[in-house]
Design a protein around this motif. Structure first.
Motif, PDB file in Angstrom:
ATOM      1  N   GLU A 191     -53.417  19.972   3.456  1.00  0.00           N
ATOM      2  CA  GLU A 191     -54.599  21.147   3.853  1.00  0.00           C
ATOM      3  C   GLU A 191     -55.792  20.086   4.468  1.00  0.00           C
ATOM      4  O   GLU A 191     -56.058  21.364   5.740  1.00  0.00           O
TER       5      GLU A 191
ATOM      6  N   LEU B  88     -54.558  29.785   6.904  1.00  0.00           N
ATOM      7  CA  LEU B  88     -54.606  30.257   6.375  1.00  0.00           C
ATOM      8  C   LEU B  88     -53.156  31.180   6.455  1.00  0.00           C
ATOM      9  O   LEU B  88     -52.304  31.655   4.903  1.00  0.00           O
TER      10      LEU B  88
ATOM     11  N   TYR C  35     -51.366  28.322   4.955  1.00  0.00           N
ATOM     12  CA  TYR C  35     -51.728  27.665   3.308  1.00  0.00           C
ATOM     13  C   TYR C  35     -52.421  29.525   2.722  1.00  0.00           C
ATOM     14  O   TYR C  35     -53.693  29.112   2.490  1.00  0.00           O
ATOM     15  N   PRO C  36     -51.464  30.313   2.358  1.00  0.00           N
ATOM     16  CA  PRO C  36     -52.081  31.401   1.253  1.00  0.00           C
ATOM     17  C   PRO C  36     -52.232  31.177   0.307  1.00  0.00           C
ATOM     18  O   PRO C  36     -53.654  32.478  -0.093  1.00  0.00           O
ATOM     19  N   GLU C  37     -52.216  30.095  -0.352  1.00  0.00           N
ATOM     20  CA  GLU C  37     -53.012  30.112  -1.413  1.00  0.00           C
ATOM     21  C   GLU C  37     -53.716  28.806  -1.788  1.00  0.00           C
ATOM     22  O   GLU C  37     -54.310  28.281  -2.775  1.00  0.00           O
ATOM     23  N   SER C  38     -54.345  28.406  -0.437  1.00  0.00           N
ATOM     24  CA  SER C  38     -55.789  27.777  -0.164  1.00  0.00           C
ATOM     25  C   SER C  38     -56.678  27.982  -1.620  1.00  0.00           C
ATOM     26  O   SER C  38     -56.920  28.884  -1.640  1.00  0.00           O
ATOM     27  N   PRO C  39     -57.225  27.313  -1.869  1.00  0.00           N
ATOM     28  CA  PRO C  39     -58.256  27.365  -2.620  1.00  0.00           C
ATOM     29  C   PRO C  39     -59.982  27.686  -1.226  1.00  0.00           C
ATOM     30  O   PRO C  39     -60.445  28.148  -3.132  1.00  0.00           O
TER      31      PRO C  39
ATOM     32  N   ARG D 151     -59.427  29.668   0.449  1.00  0.00           N
ATOM     33  CA  ARG D 151     -59.341  31.060   1.521  1.00  0.00           C
ATOM     34  C   ARG D 151     -60.372  32.269   1.304  1.00  0.00           C
ATOM     35  O   ARG D 151     -60.586  32.639   1.894  1.00  0.00           O
TER      36      ARG D 151
END
Length: 413
Positions: free
Chosen positions: A23, A49, A52-56, A58
């Motif tokens: 990422e 996003l 990577y919808p679950e990006s730490p 976000r």
């Protein structure tokens, strides 16, 4: 030039250990390809996003999207990402203001209800801030003025939202309260808007004239043109033509000018530094309660030592500074002024007592902002005319005494 948004991303996010290597690599590449255009950066972050919808990161990325949307004046994205950011933290005054304004671009009931919630929170925060000392190295008068302006903005937004919800009398009252907090074109405009809606058009014209005549840097040319048009329409409707409108505008100019002048006078009485234009116009409050009018130092070489209790280098510099003072102790043409920059002034007295510093201590009272002091310690030297001839950010231990002495000799010439 790279935008602040890009700098924040690369400085605080792209190389964060919280991101996976994949990422982090994708985000760096995506942002690099986007360049420095805010619009392209926004699209790049949105694309990231999506992938990577679950990006730490976000929450931080969505907050930056809200800030980017404000920069590009994109109301849809301001609402979308601003509301998400405010769900996590409702103490961001700028976000509260801009999200409420974006929501009020529509008169719809649903958006007005949301705007009312955010503007009330905005008002609450401003009122809570009144109990605090001046922030960000501002004088108390300037701090008070900024809070008054903030309250006027919050109440003006509340007035608009309340009026949209059909509570016209309440909207007028809120708008009047906003104008009383600080006379702005926006507040005067809201008074006129809702008086007109309630059928009180004669009174409404006067307030729209105030909005038109006020010297308000926040009023755009488009808003002033709209004020002129609306004022003319209402006046012509009431009187058959615009004959006499010029007199009404002149009355509004005289009225608003007097209101601003009265406000400035009160601020100056509360804080003499509010209108300080030059360094020697400032008055600094002392740790012991006394006052130092810098104008009393005119004709002397003046050395300002800006320091803070939390600054380790300031402690190391202090004995060197004292050596220079001793060198000029019999020279009445040299004045040394120790200026503390702590936001929490209660820390200063115990600090001085603990280290047994003996000199008089003064608080910066807005002078640090005037001089654009961005690092501590900083030494400023003025010549006999009150002009800056030296600025020393930090210090070189082996050379400080000689360097400062040389600057003082130059100032005395």
């Amino acid at each position: 030039m790279k935008t602040l948004l890009l700098a924040l991303l690369f400085g605080g996010l792209c190389f964060s250990q919280e991101l996976s290597e994949a990422e982090q690599r994708d985000l760096s590449r995506t942002l690099g390809e986007a360049g420095s255009s805010p619009i392209e950066l926004i699209r790049a972050i949105e694309g990231h996003l999506s992938k990577y919808p679950e990006s730490p990161k976000r929450a931080e990325l969505e907050r930056l999207l809200a800030k980017g949307a404000m920069e590009t004046r994109d109301d849809r994205r301001i609402i979308l990402y601003g509301e998400r950011a405010l769900e996590r933290e409702q103490d961001d005054l700028q976000l509260l203001d801009r999200v409420a304004r974006a929501l009020l671009s529509s008169d719809a009931r649903e958006t007005s209800e949301k705007a009312l919630k955010y503007s009330r929170r905005y008002e609450q925060l401003v009122n809570e801030m009144r109990a605090r000392p001046a922030e960000g190295r501002r004088g108390q008068g300037q701090w008070q003025e900024e809070l008054d302006r903030g309250l006027a903005r919050a109440l003006s937004l509340e007035a608009r939202a309340t009026g949209n919800l059909g509570k016209i009398d309440e909207a007028v009252a809120l708008a009047r309260k906003a104008y009383a907090a600080f006379p702005t074109g926006e507040a005067a405009r809201e008074i006129g808007r809702w008086l007109s809606r309630s059928g009180k058009e004669e009174e409404a014209v006067r307030h729209i004239a105030d909005a038109f005549a006020l010297s308000d840097p926040k009023t755009s040319e488009g808003e002033r043109a709209a004020d002129r048009r609306r004022m003319g329409e209402l006046y012509s409707k009431l009187h058959g033509s615009e004959k006499g409108l010029g007199d009404l505008i002149l009355e509004a100019y005289d009225r608003t000018t007097a209101q601003i002048a009265e406000r400035k006078l009160k601020l100056m009485q509360a804080d003499p530094n509010t209108q300080a234009a030059k360094i020697l116009d400032f008055t600094l409050s002392g740790l012991g309660g006394g006052k130092l009018k810098l104008a009393s130092l005119e004709g002397k070489a003046v050395v300002f030592d800006f320091w803070a209790t939390w600054c380790g280098p300031c402690r190391a510099q202090h004995p060197l500074y004292e050596k220079v003072k001793q060198k000029y102790r019999f020279n009445g043409d040299v004045a040394f002024v120790s200026v503390n920059t702590d936001e929490d002034r209660s820390l200063v007295a115990p600090f001085i007592a603990d280290l047994k510093w003996s000199q008089a201590i003064y608080f910066e009272d807005g002078l640090a902002r005037k001089l654009e002091i961005n690092s501590i310690p900083t030494t400023i030297v003025l010549n006999r005319r009150g002009e800056i001839i030296s600025r020393m950010n930090g210090f070189v231990p082996d050379r400080f005494v000689d360097m400062l002495s040389e600057r003082i000799e130059e100032a005395l010439k």
